[in-house]
Enzyme design. Structure first.
Site, PDB file in Angstrom:
ATOM      1  CE1 TYR A  51      19.086 -21.981  -1.909  1.00 39.51           C
ATOM      2  CE2 TYR A  51      17.978 -22.706   0.090  1.00 39.51           C
ATOM      3  CZ  TYR A  51      17.929 -22.171  -1.179  1.00 39.51           C
ATOM      4  OH  TYR A  51      16.721 -21.824  -1.741  1.00 39.51           O
ATOM      5  CG  ASN A  99      21.437 -18.044 -13.062  1.00 41.51           C
ATOM      6  OD1 ASN A  99      20.247 -18.318 -13.003  1.00 41.51           O
ATOM      7  ND2 ASN A  99      22.149 -18.134 -14.167  1.00 41.51           N
ATOM      8  CG  HIS A 116      16.302 -14.389  -7.713  1.00 41.83           C
ATOM      9  ND1 HIS A 116      15.799 -15.292  -8.620  1.00 41.83           N
ATOM     10  CD2 HIS A 116      15.374 -13.389  -7.646  1.00 41.83           C
ATOM     11  CE1 HIS A 116      14.625 -14.864  -9.077  1.00 41.83           C
ATOM     12  NE2 HIS A 116      14.361 -13.709  -8.509  1.00 41.83           N
ATOM     13  N   GLY A 183      18.089 -17.950 -21.224  1.00 40.32           N
ATOM     14  CA  GLY A 183      18.028 -19.152 -20.381  1.00 40.32           C
ATOM     15  C   GLY A 183      17.121 -19.014 -19.181  1.00 40.32           C
ATOM     16  CB  SER A 185      10.946 -20.690 -17.460  1.00 36.00           C
ATOM     17  OG  SER A 185      11.024 -20.279 -16.112  1.00 36.00           O
ATOM     18  CB  ALA A 227      23.178 -20.918 -23.142  1.00 32.97           C
TER      19      ALA A 227
END
Ligand code: OAD
Length: 242
Positions: A51, A99, A116, A183, A185, A227
């Protein structure tokens, strides 16, 4: 109200990787090695470094918001200025992102719901405190709230953890008349369930993606292409509508 859900595809042309595309992050790194609470307990250094690298990408100034992020910020502005003319249940735009980057904010979006979590934030696994954090995280770091050492982690939601703001998101979905998936899935729950909720409640559903997803046939409108082209095209259409 227009409910927009974004995923990694919106940031791809800014230079960030997606997860499940053929060159995506999860083809290079195993989810169970870096994105679960157990991975952090087993190998905190490796998880923090994974990260740290991703945080550096969004803090070193090279990665910039693209035309798709900018178009959503423009839409938020426009809907705020002319809310009543649109006849929505509630006026405006509700932007939920899966994101953990900060590109929507850098593009000027004022209200961004990071379900998230965020790379630019840390959380203490001991006391639960959450705060902004833009430096690398290390096993020597100490929680500013409870002073525990070694349990600071990125404030991102891992697999097996519950995403943030779920009640608020559901409420906003109920108050919306359009659901737009950009954008993503659409395979990671609970975000993956929003399309079904939207369909069941009679919202107009729109998919914007590089290519049709597995759920493509459930959308009323589709815009396929990068996009940076498809999102501004959709935004222009919304703003031209009577
Ligand atoms: P995915 O990698 O699963 O999907 C990315 C989507 O973006 C795909 O549908 C691509 O077709 C599309 N895409 C790629 N490039 C694009 C472009 N230039 N323009 C438009 N679309 C493009 O990413 P997500 O759906 O965001 O969660 O993944 C959801 C969650 O899974 C992430 O938040 C992350 C991941 O595991 C956690 O880590 C908890």
């Amino acid at each position: 109200m227009i409910f927009v859900l974004t995923g990694a595809g919106i940031s791809r042309e800014s230079g960030l990787e997606t997860f499940r595309d053929k060159d995506g992050l999860w083809t290079k790194v195993k989810i169970e090695d870096v994105a679960t609470p157990r991975a952090f307990r087993k190998n905190p250094k490796m998880v923090l470094e994974f990260y740290n690298q991703r945080r550096r990408e969004v803090t070193d100034g090279h990665i910039k918001p693209n035309e798709a992020h900018l178009a959503l910020a423009r839409l938020e502005d426009a809907l705020e200025k002319a809310p009543k003319a649109r006849g929505s249940k509630l006026p405006g735009l509700f932007l939920v992102t899966q994101n953990v980057d900060n590109l929507h904010e850098l593009a000027g979006s004022r209200q961004v719901c990071h379900m998230h979590g965020r790379l630019n934030a840390a959380k203490c696994d001991h006391c639960g405190a959450r705060f902004d954090w833009v430096k690398d995280l290390g096993v020597e770091d100490v929680c500013p709230d409870c002073q525990t050492k070694g349990l600071l982690r990125p404030d991102v939601v891992w697999f097996e953890e519950v995403p943030y703001y779920l009640e608020e998101i559901q409420e906003m979905l109920y108050q919306s008349d359009t659901f737009v998936s950009i954008g993503t899935s659409g395979v990671v729950y609970p975000a993956a369930s929003y399309l079904t909720v939207a369909k069941n409640r009679g919202l107009q559903t729109v998919e914007i993606n590089l290519a049709p997803t597995v759920s493509a046939s459930y959308f009323d409108r589709t815009f396929y292409g990068p996009a940076t082209k498809a999102v501004p095209a959709w935004v222009d259409e919304v703003l031209k509508a009577p």
